[in-house]
Design a protein around this motif. Structure first.
Motif, PDB file in Angstrom:
ATOM      1  N   LYS A   2      10.831 -21.690  -8.772  1.00 41.78           N
ATOM      2  CA  LYS A   2      11.906 -20.709  -8.725  1.00 41.78           C
ATOM      3  C   LYS A   2      12.244 -20.218 -10.122  1.00 41.78           C
ATOM      4  O   LYS A   2      12.224 -20.972 -11.087  1.00 41.78           O
ATOM      5  N   LYS A   3      12.561 -18.951 -10.232  1.00 42.79           N
ATOM      6  CA  LYS A   3      12.930 -18.347 -11.498  1.00 42.79           C
ATOM      7  C   LYS A   3      14.435 -18.254 -11.609  1.00 42.79           C
ATOM      8  O   LYS A   3      15.128 -18.031 -10.615  1.00 42.79           O
ATOM      9  N   SER A   4      14.919 -18.426 -12.803  1.00 41.38           N
ATOM     10  CA  SER A   4      16.344 -18.296 -13.058  1.00 41.38           C
ATOM     11  C   SER A   4      16.720 -16.836 -13.129  1.00 41.38           C
ATOM     12  O   SER A   4      15.852 -15.960 -13.228  1.00 41.38           O
ATOM     13  N   PRO A   5      18.043 -16.522 -13.074  1.00 41.20           N
ATOM     14  CA  PRO A   5      18.447 -15.122 -13.217  1.00 41.20           C
ATOM     15  C   PRO A   5      17.956 -14.492 -14.508  1.00 41.20           C
ATOM     16  O   PRO A   5      17.626 -13.312 -14.559  1.00 41.20           O
ATOM     17  N   THR A   8      14.453 -13.520 -13.985  1.00 45.17           N
ATOM     18  CA  THR A   8      14.396 -12.320 -13.152  1.00 45.17           C
ATOM     19  C   THR A   8      14.689 -11.066 -13.968  1.00 45.17           C
ATOM     20  O   THR A   8      14.029 -10.037 -13.824  1.00 45.17           O
ATOM     21  N   GLU A 137      12.195 -13.200  -4.848  1.00 43.38           N
ATOM     22  CA  GLU A 137      12.799 -14.269  -5.644  1.00 43.38           C
ATOM     23  C   GLU A 137      14.271 -14.457  -5.292  1.00 43.38           C
ATOM     24  O   GLU A 137      14.760 -15.589  -5.148  1.00 43.38           O
ATOM     25  N   LEU A 138      14.977 -13.344  -5.126  1.00 40.33           N
ATOM     26  CA  LEU A 138      16.401 -13.443  -4.786  1.00 40.33           C
ATOM     27  C   LEU A 138      16.589 -13.988  -3.372  1.00 40.33           C
ATOM     28  O   LEU A 138      17.566 -14.705  -3.102  1.00 40.33           O
ATOM     29  N   ASN A 140      14.694 -16.223  -1.912  1.00 44.36           N
ATOM     30  CA  ASN A 140      14.558 -17.671  -2.052  1.00 44.36           C
ATOM     31  C   ASN A 140      15.806 -18.295  -2.674  1.00 44.36           C
ATOM     32  O   ASN A 140      16.219 -19.395  -2.297  1.00 44.36           O
ATOM     33  N   GLU A 141      16.399 -17.566  -3.607  1.00 43.00           N
ATOM     34  CA  GLU A 141      17.617 -18.075  -4.229  1.00 43.00           C
ATOM     35  C   GLU A 141      18.759 -18.148  -3.221  1.00 43.00           C
ATOM     36  O   GLU A 141      19.531 -19.123  -3.206  1.00 43.00           O
ATOM     37  N   ARG A 143      18.422 -18.526   0.042  1.00 43.39           N
ATOM     38  CA  ARG A 143      18.121 -19.620   0.960  1.00 43.39           C
ATOM     39  C   ARG A 143      18.437 -20.978   0.342  1.00 43.39           C
ATOM     40  O   ARG A 143      18.883 -21.896   1.043  1.00 43.39           O
ATOM     41  N   SER A 144      18.191 -21.095  -0.955  1.00 44.18           N
ATOM     42  CA  SER A 144      18.459 -22.383  -1.605  1.00 44.18           C
ATOM     43  C   SER A 144      19.945 -22.666  -1.725  1.00 44.18           C
ATOM     44  O   SER A 144      20.352 -23.827  -1.761  1.00 44.18           O
ATOM     45  N   HIS A 145      20.784 -21.633  -1.798  1.00 41.69           N
ATOM     46  CA  HIS A 145      22.226 -21.826  -1.957  1.00 41.69           C
ATOM     47  C   HIS A 145      22.988 -21.820  -0.635  1.00 41.69           C
ATOM     48  O   HIS A 145      24.182 -22.120  -0.612  1.00 41.69           O
TER      49      HIS A 145
END
Length: 321
Positions: A2-5, A8, A137-138, A140-141, A143-145
């Motif tokens: 995963k990439k951080s903001p 991104t 990417e967002l 996935n972010e 879904r993770s939160h």
């Protein structure tokens, strides 16, 4: 991974190194300069025209001065007039060059505009591709939160199932987190809805554990409510239903109404009697009456023919009258 903001944002800044973006920037700069130059030319032409008019007046005055000067002053007056004429020619050439330059700029601007449109389309394609990557990417972010919210949503569902309430029902109807990658709103004519699944409603081990926590915490209450639902009001003994009492007789009204009921067992089948049918017997044989040939006799046929002839003659007479 995963990439951080920040990562991104850095991936979005990579668009600045694209060839299409550099070409678009160059074309826009060129187009801007041409437009700025074209907007300055009319003022320069107007200024040169004023200078040309002033020089023309001076040339006319110099021509008149040649008529009034002496022979000694003639050479100087002629040089002055020639200098004015030279300025007049240069000013006219400058105006002509400015008009030619303006025409060239206006002829070239549409071509640059077309190139800008093509370059913009190329940049738009690159931007769409980059946006799709960032969108994944967002997603996935998100879904993770959403895990913590999903566990809370599962607890609210368990609470509503065990102890229904209007507020929790309204919450469950409105709580909705769509998936970014499959998000699409559908218009039905009377309203709209999103076909993306609700990420909060997904079930897995964590949500089952969260629901089990609510079930265990409310177990004493739910068991008491179950006992309360099974409770029935007290009925006095006199109003309670008693055993069934048979009334009447199974022997028919000819034996009265107080006869025995019977044992309740199925009746014993009677012995089958032998058949005594010996066929049908007629009192006398059938007599056929009439002509067996099925044809009329000659006398009857002759009588019928006479009747038909008489009927035809009567019909003819009535038609003639």
């Amino acid at each position: 991974m995963k990439k951080s903001p920040a990562a991104t944002a850095e991936s979005s800044n990579e668009l600045a190194s694209l060839e299409a973006l550099r070409e678009l920037s160059s074309l826009i700069d060129q187009r801007t300069k041409l437009e700025q130059t074209a907007e300055q030319i009319p003022a320069e032409i107007e200024q040169a025209q004023r200078e040309l008019d002033a020089i023309g007046t001076q040339v006319a005055d110099a021509e008149l001065a040649l008529l009034e000067v002496t022979d000694k002053q003639l050479a100087g007056a002629q040089k002055k007039r020639e200098a004015l004429e030279d300025q007049q020619l240069q000013c006219s050439l400058r105006i002509r060059r400015l008009n030619t330059k303006l025409a060239a700029i206006e002829a070239k601007a549409p071509d640059i505009d077309a190139q800008i449109e093509l370059a913009t389309g190329a940049v738009r394609i690159e931007a769409t591709m980059a946006a799709e990557n960032m969108q994944a990417e967002l997603a996935n972010e998100v879904r993770s939160h959403v895990g913590a919210l999903r566990r809370a949503y599962a607890k609210v569902k368990a609470l509503q199932r065990l102890v229904p309430m209007a507020r929790t029902s309204d919450f469950l109807q409105d709580a909705y987190v769509p998936d970014l990658e499959s998000c699409m709103r559908i218009n039905t004519g009377t309203g709209s809805y999103n076909q993306s699944p609700n990420l909060l409603a997904e079930k897995h081990a964590d949500t089952e554990h969260a629901e089990a926590e609510i079930v265990e915490a409310l177990r004493p209450i739910t068991e008491a409510l179950a006992v309360g639902r099974k409770h029935r009001p007290y009925v006095p003994l006199a109003k309670r239903p008693g055993p069934y009492v048979f009334r009447g007789s199974n022997e028919g009204p000819q034996f009265g109404l107080g006869g025995p009921i019977g044992s309740g067992e199925p009746p014993v089948p009677q012995a089958q009697q032998p058949s005594t049918f010996k066929g049908y017997h007629y009192a006398e044989p059938y007599q056929v009456k009439g002509d067996m040939s099925g044809r009329r006799t000659r006398e009857a046929a002759a009588g019928v023919e006479m009747d038909m002839g008489h009927a035809i003659m009567q019909a003819a007479e009535s038609r003639d009258q």
